[in-house]
Structures are given as structure tokens and as C-alpha cells.
Write a protein that holds these residues in place. Sequence first.
Motif, PDB file in Angstrom:
ATOM      1  N   PHE A   1      -5.764 115.417 -87.638  1.00 18.19           N
ATOM      2  CA  PHE A   1      -6.640 115.809 -88.747  1.00 18.19           C
ATOM      3  C   PHE A   1      -6.763 114.693 -89.777  1.00 18.19           C
ATOM      4  O   PHE A   1      -7.870 114.265 -90.128  1.00 18.19           O
ATOM      5  CB  PHE A   1      -6.086 117.082 -89.394  1.00 18.19           C
ATOM      6  CG  PHE A   1      -6.875 117.572 -90.565  1.00 18.19           C
ATOM      7  CD1 PHE A   1      -8.048 118.287 -90.381  1.00 18.19           C
ATOM      8  CD2 PHE A   1      -6.452 117.329 -91.865  1.00 18.19           C
ATOM      9  CE1 PHE A   1      -8.790 118.746 -91.462  1.00 18.19           C
ATOM     10  CE2 PHE A   1      -7.174 117.780 -92.949  1.00 18.19           C
ATOM     11  CZ  PHE A   1      -8.346 118.491 -92.752  1.00 18.19           C
TER      12      PHE A   1
ATOM     13  N   VAL B   1     -13.200 116.694 -97.107  1.00 20.29           N
ATOM     14  CA  VAL B   1     -12.139 117.560 -96.576  1.00 20.29           C
ATOM     15  C   VAL B   1     -12.710 118.913 -96.182  1.00 20.29           C
ATOM     16  O   VAL B   1     -12.369 119.472 -95.119  1.00 20.29           O
ATOM     17  CB  VAL B   1     -11.004 117.715 -97.604  1.00 20.29           C
ATOM     18  CG1 VAL B   1     -10.007 118.780 -97.153  1.00 20.29           C
ATOM     19  CG2 VAL B   1     -10.289 116.396 -97.803  1.00 20.29           C
ATOM     20  N   LEU B   2     -13.577 119.463 -97.030  1.00 16.68           N
ATOM     21  CA  LEU B   2     -14.217 120.735 -96.687  1.00 16.68           C
ATOM     22  C   LEU B   2     -15.052 120.615 -95.418  1.00 16.68           C
ATOM     23  O   LEU B   2     -15.075 121.524 -94.579  1.00 16.68           O
ATOM     24  CB  LEU B   2     -15.103 121.203 -97.851  1.00 16.68           C
ATOM     25  CG  LEU B   2     -14.401 121.875 -99.025  1.00 16.68           C
ATOM     26  CD1 LEU B   2     -15.394 122.161-100.137  1.00 16.68           C
ATOM     27  CD2 LEU B   2     -13.724 123.162 -98.586  1.00 16.68           C
TER      28      LEU B   2
ATOM     29  N   PHE C   1     -12.803 120.715 -92.491  1.00 16.31           N
ATOM     30  CA  PHE C   1     -12.359 122.087 -92.242  1.00 16.31           C
ATOM     31  C   PHE C   1     -13.438 122.896 -91.519  1.00 16.31           C
ATOM     32  O   PHE C   1     -13.182 123.536 -90.493  1.00 16.31           O
ATOM     33  CB  PHE C   1     -11.975 122.753 -93.557  1.00 16.31           C
ATOM     34  CG  PHE C   1     -11.805 124.236 -93.465  1.00 16.31           C
ATOM     35  CD1 PHE C   1     -10.801 124.778 -92.677  1.00 16.31           C
ATOM     36  CD2 PHE C   1     -12.644 125.090 -94.158  1.00 16.31           C
ATOM     37  CE1 PHE C   1     -10.637 126.153 -92.578  1.00 16.31           C
ATOM     38  CE2 PHE C   1     -12.487 126.462 -94.062  1.00 16.31           C
ATOM     39  CZ  PHE C   1     -11.479 126.998 -93.278  1.00 16.31           C
ATOM     40  N   PHE C   2     -14.667 122.849 -92.050  1.00 17.89           N
ATOM     41  CA  PHE C   2     -15.743 123.607 -91.416  1.00 17.89           C
ATOM     42  C   PHE C   2     -16.094 123.049 -90.048  1.00 17.89           C
ATOM     43  O   PHE C   2     -16.496 123.791 -89.149  1.00 17.89           O
ATOM     44  CB  PHE C   2     -16.976 123.624 -92.317  1.00 17.89           C
ATOM     45  CG  PHE C   2     -16.900 124.616 -93.442  1.00 17.89           C
ATOM     46  CD1 PHE C   2     -17.180 125.948 -93.222  1.00 17.89           C
ATOM     47  CD2 PHE C   2     -16.528 124.228 -94.716  1.00 17.89           C
ATOM     48  CE1 PHE C   2     -17.101 126.877 -94.250  1.00 17.89           C
ATOM     49  CE2 PHE C   2     -16.439 125.137 -95.749  1.00 17.89           C
ATOM     50  CZ  PHE C   2     -16.730 126.473 -95.522  1.00 17.89           C
TER      51      PHE C   2
ATOM     52  N   SER D   1     -13.948 121.894 -87.950  1.00 17.68           N
ATOM     53  CA  SER D   1     -12.942 122.393 -87.009  1.00 17.68           C
ATOM     54  C   SER D   1     -13.235 123.817 -86.563  1.00 17.68           C
ATOM     55  O   SER D   1     -12.683 124.286 -85.561  1.00 17.68           O
ATOM     56  CB  SER D   1     -11.554 122.330 -87.650  1.00 17.68           C
ATOM     57  OG  SER D   1     -11.445 123.254 -88.726  1.00 17.68           O
TER      58      SER D   1
ATOM     59  N   ILE E   1      -7.193 122.234-101.144  1.00 17.74           N
ATOM     60  CA  ILE E   1      -8.064 122.457 -99.987  1.00 17.74           C
ATOM     61  C   ILE E   1      -7.639 121.581 -98.807  1.00 17.74           C
ATOM     62  O   ILE E   1      -7.882 121.938 -97.648  1.00 17.74           O
ATOM     63  CB  ILE E   1      -9.547 122.207-100.337  1.00 17.74           C
ATOM     64  CG1 ILE E   1      -9.779 120.764-100.776  1.00 17.74           C
ATOM     65  CG2 ILE E   1     -10.026 123.191-101.381  1.00 17.74           C
ATOM     66  CD1 ILE E   1     -11.248 120.446-100.998  1.00 17.74           C
ATOM     67  N   SER E   2      -6.989 120.444 -99.085  1.00 19.86           N
ATOM     68  CA  SER E   2      -6.469 119.626 -97.989  1.00 19.86           C
ATOM     69  C   SER E   2      -5.356 120.365 -97.260  1.00 19.86           C
ATOM     70  O   SER E   2      -5.308 120.382 -96.021  1.00 19.86           O
ATOM     71  CB  SER E   2      -5.954 118.280 -98.515  1.00 19.86           C
ATOM     72  OG  SER E   2      -6.988 117.538 -99.112  1.00 19.86           O
TER      73      SER E   2
ATOM     74  N   SER F   1      -6.932 123.439 -95.504  1.00 16.99           N
ATOM     75  CA  SER F   1      -7.716 122.992 -94.353  1.00 16.99           C
ATOM     76  C   SER F   1      -6.804 122.597 -93.198  1.00 16.99           C
ATOM     77  O   SER F   1      -7.082 122.910 -92.029  1.00 16.99           O
ATOM     78  CB  SER F   1      -8.601 121.813 -94.752  1.00 16.99           C
ATOM     79  OG  SER F   1      -9.529 122.181 -95.743  1.00 16.99           O
TER      80      SER F   1
ATOM     81  N   PHE G   1      -5.342 125.784 -91.569  1.00 14.71           N
ATOM     82  CA  PHE G   1      -6.311 126.447 -90.698  1.00 14.71           C
ATOM     83  C   PHE G   1      -6.627 125.585 -89.482  1.00 14.71           C
ATOM     84  O   PHE G   1      -6.852 126.101 -88.386  1.00 14.71           O
ATOM     85  CB  PHE G   1      -7.593 126.753 -91.480  1.00 14.71           C
ATOM     86  CG  PHE G   1      -7.563 128.070 -92.190  1.00 14.71           C
ATOM     87  CD1 PHE G   1      -7.920 129.233 -91.537  1.00 14.71           C
ATOM     88  CD2 PHE G   1      -7.184 128.158 -93.516  1.00 14.71           C
ATOM     89  CE1 PHE G   1      -7.900 130.455 -92.181  1.00 14.71           C
ATOM     90  CE2 PHE G   1      -7.146 129.366 -94.176  1.00 14.71           C
ATOM     91  CZ  PHE G   1      -7.510 130.532 -93.516  1.00 14.71           C
ATOM     92  N   TYR G   2      -6.647 124.274 -89.679  1.00 17.33           N
ATOM     93  CA  TYR G   2      -6.953 123.376 -88.565  1.00 17.33           C
ATOM     94  C   TYR G   2      -5.900 123.494 -87.463  1.00 17.33           C
ATOM     95  O   TYR G   2      -6.222 123.507 -86.273  1.00 17.33           O
ATOM     96  CB  TYR G   2      -7.010 121.939 -89.081  1.00 17.33           C
ATOM     97  CG  TYR G   2      -7.379 120.928 -88.018  1.00 17.33           C
ATOM     98  CD1 TYR G   2      -8.690 120.802 -87.580  1.00 17.33           C
ATOM     99  CD2 TYR G   2      -6.406 120.098 -87.463  1.00 17.33           C
ATOM    100  CE1 TYR G   2      -9.029 119.871 -86.612  1.00 17.33           C
ATOM    101  CE2 TYR G   2      -6.735 119.161 -86.492  1.00 17.33           C
ATOM    102  CZ  TYR G   2      -8.048 119.051 -86.072  1.00 17.33           C
ATOM    103  OH  TYR G   2      -8.374 118.136 -85.104  1.00 17.33           O
TER     104      TYR G   2
ATOM    105  N   ILE H   1     -12.735 132.091 -88.761  1.00 21.69           N
ATOM    106  CA  ILE H   1     -11.742 132.017 -89.834  1.00 21.69           C
ATOM    107  C   ILE H   1     -10.788 133.213 -89.744  1.00 21.69           C
ATOM    108  O   ILE H   1      -9.554 133.055 -89.889  1.00 21.69           O
ATOM    109  CB  ILE H   1     -12.433 131.985 -91.206  1.00 21.69           C
ATOM    110  CG1 ILE H   1     -13.215 130.671 -91.384  1.00 21.69           C
ATOM    111  CG2 ILE H   1     -11.413 132.132 -92.333  1.00 21.69           C
ATOM    112  CD1 ILE H   1     -14.009 130.603 -92.667  1.00 21.69           C
TER     113      ILE H   1
END
Length: 425
Positions: free
Chosen positions: A228, A296-297, A300-301, A303, A383-384, A387, A390-391, A407
Motif C-alpha cells: 500500500f 490517500v483517499l 483507499f477507494f 482498493s 485516513i492513512s 485506509s 481497510f486495504y 466496504i
Amino acid sequence: MSKFWVITKEVYKKNIKSFGFLMMVLMPILVIGFIAAIAYFTSRDTTDIEQIPIAVVTEDTQVQSLFAGEEWNFEVDASISTEEEAEEALSDESIEGYLLIDSTESGIQAEVVHANALNESIPLISEVLSNYQTMMRASELDLSQEEVFALSEPVDVQERYVSIEDGTITEEDSTDLMVQQFGAYFVSIAIMVFIMTYAGIIAEEVANEKGTRIMEVILSSASATNHFFGKLVGVMLVLLTQIAIYVGVALAALFYFRNSEFIEMITSTIDIGAMLRELMGYTLIFFITGVIMYVVLAAFFGSLATKMEDVNKAVTPIVFLALAGFYVGLFAFSVPDHTISVVASYFPLFTPFVMPFRIASETVSTLGIWLSIIGTILFAVLISVVSLAFYRSNVLIYSDTNIFGTIKRSWKVMQSNRQAKKMRA
């Protein structure tokens, strides 16, 4: 750590050598160069424009000489002395127009007859004749030229720009305000451009291996964390390379054209040092934090996408968030002390767009600026972490459901993994 740098290096090399990166870098330079070339040749055409042939019909020789100077873009035909001759020459298109000027003791009567060629010159013609009429009447009143100038001398109105903070008035330099406004526009537009460009790139990088179903092989030799952040840092290095190229081109152009009249005019009216200090101050901080947040967002999206075809759909929410922040920033420029502007300037996703405009208008204190910076940095870190969490959960999830379904499924997997770790402990 070596695996992290291997991933970072591969991502960087792949993007930096691609044709898309070359076009992405060259297009803004070519557009700016094209606009500059048009402006340059237009200015050359303006200076080298052909003189307009006209006739001046008057019995006053001094009036005749007023329009024969080099400051006019006129070529006066001295052979034409009557209205009939002027009208005939106009009909033959040997002149573009003529002036009928009658100078008497009561004043000057003038008429301009032209074939739509003297529109821009009429206000100046009127001003020159008015000044001449003033001189005539001054002569009748036995006034000297110095006395006439004293009567018509305009009032010198000076401007002082001040700021009011805690009831104290502080004098400011108007150049600083212009530099701050430029910095605000620069950071807003730059963030928007880089988000639109690199959100898709990082999302594709993260979703690439997942879409080709080789993620299991990659994760057998490198952790999800290394994968990531390796992708993320690699793309950020590509972004920094693009910025470095633009800085190098700008410095080279400035050095090459440093002696040109255009550059000298800019440097004489704008404090370049103050502008660079402004851009390297708060503006740079908001630019860096803003781009990092949205990249970063996007990772995340990205992924969450199972197939490469779904990447554009995945990053659509980010684009809408950035557009909303950009337009709120423009609103803050017009009304910086409005409640919406104040609240949005402390909302991390909007802060990089809104706060520079509030700083430019000096409607926020230094404490408020640093609170927004700290909040933005903390949100970027948050958010890092989220993310990445979740990743790790969804990187091996292949689902045909929508983003929210993915999600939800990732959250369940993450909860299951935590429970499994607790049971092992």
C-alpha cells in the motif's frame, strides 16, 4: 523495508517512463507557451500596426499640427484642404476618415467622419481638442501655461492598506495582499489539477494487481502495508518529479527572458521575493497536506475496485469532494467572514481550498491558521491509518457489489481478523 523500496521504485519507473506522464508534463507547458506566443506576436502586431490615413480639414494650422505628431497612429494627407476633397478621398478609400474642425473664439466644433476605422481614437481626439480649447480660452484670459496646468492639475489620491486585529490598526503593503490572493488561487487550482490527475493514477496502481488476480502472489512475498505505502510513495514521487520539472522550466525561462521588457515590467511591479515567501509558507503546507489527503483517499477507494473498469467509478466521490471544496473556496474569497467560509475552513477536506483565501483576506488569526493545519495533518494521518486497515481487509476481496457493499464486507473481514488475533493471544 527493502521490499517497500522495491515496490516504490517499480511504481515510479513505470509511471515516469510512460507516454502518459510525458504528455501530462508537456501539455501545460505547451499551452502556456502557446498563450505566451500569441501574446508576444499580438503585442508586436500592435507596435508595428500600419498608420491610418486620414485628412484634417481646418483653417487653424495649429490644430492641423496636433494630429501630425508621432504619438498618433495617423498618416495625415496634407494635400486635402476642403470637405469636398476629403469626402471624395473617403469614397475612393484613399483615406479611412477625416476630421472637420472649426476653431472660433467661442470654442471648437469638431466632427469625425470615418468608415468604422476611428472608433478607438475618438475619445483621445476629443481629449486633445478639449485641452487645446482650454489653452485657447486661457490665452484670452491672459493666463500663463503654468497657471493653466495648475488649474487642471488632478488631485493626488494616495492609498494606504491597513489591517485591523484586536482593535489595533496596522499598515500593510498592498503588494502583500496581491501576493496572498495569487497564492490562494494558485494552491486551489494546483490541488484541483493534481487531484484530478493523480487520483486516477494511484487508484489504478492499487487496483491493478487486484484486477489481474495476482495479488495473492504479491502478498506472499510482501506485506499489504509495504504494498500500500510503496504504491502511494511511488506515485507521490512521480508528482514531485512533475513539480520539479515545472520549477526547472520556470527558472530557465525566467533566466533566459530576464532582460525582456515584459519580465522587467513584472519584476518592477511585483515583489518576486515576497511572492516566493508566501508560496513557500502556509500555501505550501496546505498544498502538500491537501494533495496527500486526496491521494490517500484515492488509494483507499481504488482498493475497493475489483476490476480496472471500476476505477473511475470508485474515485468519483473524491472528485466531487474536491469540486465542492474548490467552489466553497471561491465563495470564501468573495465572503471570507461568512459562516459557511469559517466552518468550511476547519473541515479538513475543504481546508486546503478555503483557508488560503481567508488568510489572503486576513479574516483568520494565526492561532486559527495553525489549528487548521494541525487538524488537516491529523486527518491525513487518520485516513492513512483507516485506509491501510481497510486495504488489508479488502485487498483480496473480489466482489461484484457496489462500493458500499465492498466496504461493509471489508469491515466484517476486519472484525473477524481481530477476533482471530484475540483468540490466538
